[in-house]
Design a protein around this motif. Sequence first.
Motif, PDB file in Angstrom:
ATOM      1  N   SER A  95       8.919   6.041   0.487  1.00 54.31           N
ATOM      2  CA  SER A  95       9.558   5.033   1.330  1.00 54.31           C
ATOM      3  C   SER A  95      11.021   5.421   1.481  1.00 54.31           C
ATOM      4  O   SER A  95      11.595   6.097   0.620  1.00 54.31           O
ATOM      5  N   GLY A  96      11.600   5.008   2.599  1.00 53.24           N
ATOM      6  CA  GLY A  96      13.017   5.296   2.825  1.00 53.24           C
ATOM      7  C   GLY A  96      13.245   6.403   3.826  1.00 53.24           C
ATOM      8  O   GLY A  96      14.392   6.631   4.234  1.00 53.24           O
ATOM      9  N   THR A  97      12.181   7.103   4.290  1.00 57.20           N
ATOM     10  CA  THR A  97      12.343   8.181   5.266  1.00 57.20           C
ATOM     11  C   THR A  97      11.948   7.744   6.672  1.00 57.20           C
ATOM     12  O   THR A  97      12.190   8.471   7.637  1.00 57.20           O
ATOM     13  N   GLY A  98      11.316   6.615   6.765  1.00 57.56           N
ATOM     14  CA  GLY A  98      10.842   6.154   8.064  1.00 57.56           C
ATOM     15  C   GLY A  98       9.415   6.588   8.348  1.00 57.56           C
ATOM     16  O   GLY A  98       8.795   6.117   9.308  1.00 57.56           O
ATOM     17  N   VAL A  99       8.894   7.492   7.535  1.00 59.19           N
ATOM     18  CA  VAL A  99       7.505   7.963   7.682  1.00 59.19           C
ATOM     19  C   VAL A  99       6.829   7.763   6.335  1.00 59.19           C
ATOM     20  O   VAL A  99       7.108   8.483   5.376  1.00 59.19           O
ATOM     21  N   ASP A 100       6.016   6.743   6.245  1.00 57.00           N
ATOM     22  CA  ASP A 100       5.416   6.386   4.962  1.00 57.00           C
ATOM     23  C   ASP A 100       4.149   7.172   4.649  1.00 57.00           C
ATOM     24  O   ASP A 100       3.634   7.085   3.537  1.00 57.00           O
ATOM     25  N   THR A 101       3.603   7.916   5.610  1.00 60.05           N
ATOM     26  CA  THR A 101       2.369   8.664   5.363  1.00 60.05           C
ATOM     27  C   THR A 101       2.638   9.857   4.481  1.00 60.05           C
ATOM     28  O   THR A 101       3.737  10.428   4.489  1.00 60.05           O
ATOM     29  N   GLU A 136      21.494  13.012   8.097  1.00 58.11           N
ATOM     30  CA  GLU A 136      21.393  11.578   7.866  1.00 58.11           C
ATOM     31  C   GLU A 136      20.844  11.338   6.461  1.00 58.11           C
ATOM     32  O   GLU A 136      19.885  11.985   6.043  1.00 58.11           O
ATOM     33  N   TYR A 137      21.503  10.388   5.773  1.00 58.07           N
ATOM     34  CA  TYR A 137      21.113  10.103   4.392  1.00 58.07           C
ATOM     35  C   TYR A 137      20.502   8.708   4.308  1.00 58.07           C
ATOM     36  O   TYR A 137      20.870   7.793   5.056  1.00 58.07           O
ATOM     37  N   SER A 138      19.589   8.565   3.392  1.00 56.23           N
ATOM     38  CA  SER A 138      18.980   7.268   3.120  1.00 56.23           C
ATOM     39  C   SER A 138      18.502   7.264   1.674  1.00 56.23           C
ATOM     40  O   SER A 138      18.422   8.302   1.030  1.00 56.23           O
ATOM     41  N   GLU A 139      18.224   6.074   1.191  1.00 59.71           N
ATOM     42  CA  GLU A 139      17.727   5.932  -0.173  1.00 59.71           C
ATOM     43  C   GLU A 139      16.373   5.250  -0.143  1.00 59.71           C
ATOM     44  O   GLU A 139      16.124   4.354   0.673  1.00 59.71           O
ATOM     45  N   GLY A 140      15.527   5.688  -1.011  1.00 58.37           N
ATOM     46  CA  GLY A 140      14.191   5.119  -1.095  1.00 58.37           C
ATOM     47  C   GLY A 140      13.536   5.491  -2.410  1.00 58.37           C
ATOM     48  O   GLY A 140      14.222   5.777  -3.394  1.00 58.37           O
ATOM     49  N   SER A 141      12.219   5.534  -2.400  1.00 61.13           N
ATOM     50  CA  SER A 141      11.481   5.853  -3.617  1.00 61.13           C
ATOM     51  C   SER A 141      10.282   6.721  -3.262  1.00 61.13           C
ATOM     52  O   SER A 141       9.858   6.780  -2.100  1.00 61.13           O
ATOM     53  N   ALA A 142       9.751   7.390  -4.267  1.00 60.74           N
ATOM     54  CA  ALA A 142       8.578   8.245  -4.060  1.00 60.74           C
ATOM     55  C   ALA A 142       7.810   8.344  -5.365  1.00 60.74           C
ATOM     56  O   ALA A 142       8.397   8.212  -6.457  1.00 60.74           O
ATOM     57  N   THR A 143       6.517   8.580  -5.232  1.00 57.41           N
ATOM     58  CA  THR A 143       5.668   8.767  -6.403  1.00 57.41           C
ATOM     59  C   THR A 143       5.033  10.135  -6.294  1.00 57.41           C
ATOM     60  O   THR A 143       4.333  10.436  -5.319  1.00 57.41           O
ATOM     61  N   ILE A 144       5.295  10.988  -7.278  1.00 61.97           N
ATOM     62  CA  ILE A 144       4.769  12.355  -7.309  1.00 61.97           C
ATOM     63  C   ILE A 144       3.936  12.507  -8.563  1.00 61.97           C
ATOM     64  O   ILE A 144       4.461  12.342  -9.682  1.00 61.97           O
ATOM     65  N   TYR A 151      15.038   7.937  -4.979  1.00 64.42           N
ATOM     66  CA  TYR A 151      15.506   9.217  -4.447  1.00 64.42           C
ATOM     67  C   TYR A 151      16.595   8.977  -3.411  1.00 64.42           C
ATOM     68  O   TYR A 151      16.656   7.915  -2.764  1.00 64.42           O
ATOM     69  N   ARG A 152      17.400  10.018  -3.251  1.00 70.86           N
ATOM     70  CA  ARG A 152      18.347  10.113  -2.160  1.00 70.86           C
ATOM     71  C   ARG A 152      17.778  11.112  -1.169  1.00 70.86           C
ATOM     72  O   ARG A 152      17.555  12.280  -1.511  1.00 70.86           O
ATOM     73  N   PHE A 153      17.519  10.681   0.078  1.00 69.80           N
ATOM     74  CA  PHE A 153      16.885  11.536   1.070  1.00 69.80           C
ATOM     75  C   PHE A 153      17.916  12.052   2.060  1.00 69.80           C
ATOM     76  O   PHE A 153      18.852  11.328   2.448  1.00 69.80           O
ATOM     77  N   ALA A 154      17.740  13.297   2.468  1.00 73.67           N
ATOM     78  CA  ALA A 154      18.551  13.917   3.514  1.00 73.67           C
ATOM     79  C   ALA A 154      17.620  14.353   4.641  1.00 73.67           C
ATOM     80  O   ALA A 154      16.565  14.954   4.395  1.00 73.67           O
TER      81      ALA A 154
END
Length: 477
Positions: A95-101, A136-144, A151-154
């Motif tokens: 989440s946080g990238t705009g593309v949740d798939t 462009e930067y955004s913050e969200g989360s991820a499960t790996i 996470y901090r996304f670029a």
Amino acid sequence: MRRLFGSVRAKATLGATVVVAIALVAAGTAVLLSLRSNLIVQAGTQAERTAREVAADLAGGTPYDELSLDDDQPVQVVDGSGLLVAVSEHLERISGTGVDTVRPVSPAAAGRDDHGGEDRGDDDSPEPGEIGDEVEYSEGSATIDGDGADYRFAAVEVSVEDKGDLTVYAGSPLSAEQSAVGTALTVMLIGFPLLLAVVSGVTWLVTRRALRPVEGIRTEMAAITASEDLARRVPVPATHDEVARLARTTNETLAALEASVERQRRFVADASHELRSPIASLRTQLEVGAAHPGLLDVAGAVEDTVRLQRLAADLLLLARLDAGEGPGDARFDLGALVREEAAGRTGVTADAEAVEVTGSRGQLARLLANLLDNAGRHARARVSVTLRREGSWAVLGVADDGAGVPVEERERIFERFVRLDDARSRDDGGAGLGLAIARDVALRHGGTLTVREAPGGGALFELGLPVGRSARGAGVG
């Protein structure tokens, strides 16, 4: 408890502790915000680096399935239509990238011309084979692989010849930032109370030592009040601070109070002694007259009564002057007053010019009468009175042709109930108050009264009074 928090030491300790606490909270907040900001920037830089590496591979023609994607970091490649075309392995949620798939489309679908390849009319899109400069930067989360984290996304754009415009999302974990901020917050939560305790303890001890002389002064003042011994003095600390100055001022006040009380005691004792003589004499004459009417000395009784009346009037005037009776603001001709007082006195000559002064005409008349009475008692044949104006002062002189006043006695004669050895007899009506009253009246009017040797021998009393201004403004209370 109320007494404790009402003390200066408690207030100083509380004030210092509050100030330090506010400073520590402000500084700690600034440190935490700065630390978090720096770590977030570092995470963003790391994410941008990863995204540009993937974008470089895409610009170089690397197929989606051959991209080198770090399994430990979430990476997404999205085409111009928003379809996920490549993703790092083991990514389960994002989440946080705009593309949740997290599952890419098939290679055949991703390669269709209608999904990319065409110019979408975006002037900011990079040219084919180029990587965009903007990030462009955004913050969200991820499960790996079952592990979730923030996470901090670029996001970096890249244009590929046969794939169109692509966007690479790469994330860098914020666990280091969260761990560092948490550790710093824990240290502050533990260290700040300890530091505040140290500040409070040091302030309490320092103020206790600083205020110890004040407590000594208070204790001694309480003892002086209880014992009524004004000869005692408060301890003066061996410092040069405000407390030492307070102690010295307190001792000066005690000395002045002791001197004032001593003068009052002497005054009461002398007044009682002076009153006793005429009262005893008058009583004796009246008792003799009551027993033997033919032996009643009426003239002596009248003389003692008059002397008693004068003494009572002098004591009353001194009491009013000591109580702070002001001189008043009346303006009058001092020369006319001089001529009135000199008229009818044997051997007295007056040379007085017209000079207007401000004050109490009655008090100045008493002053002049006392000077003339004193001069008449000591003069051999004549007394001269002069009045002249010298600048802003009126100068009155009363001179006699008597023996004069010795230099060493010229200040003492203005003290109350003081008479020189050759003037100790009470038969002339003097009680030693006339000159004391005269000087007090002069001072109340903002003036001066001194004695020196007259030009022709004898004593010359000189009175200086300000001309044309109120005595209340002369600074004499």
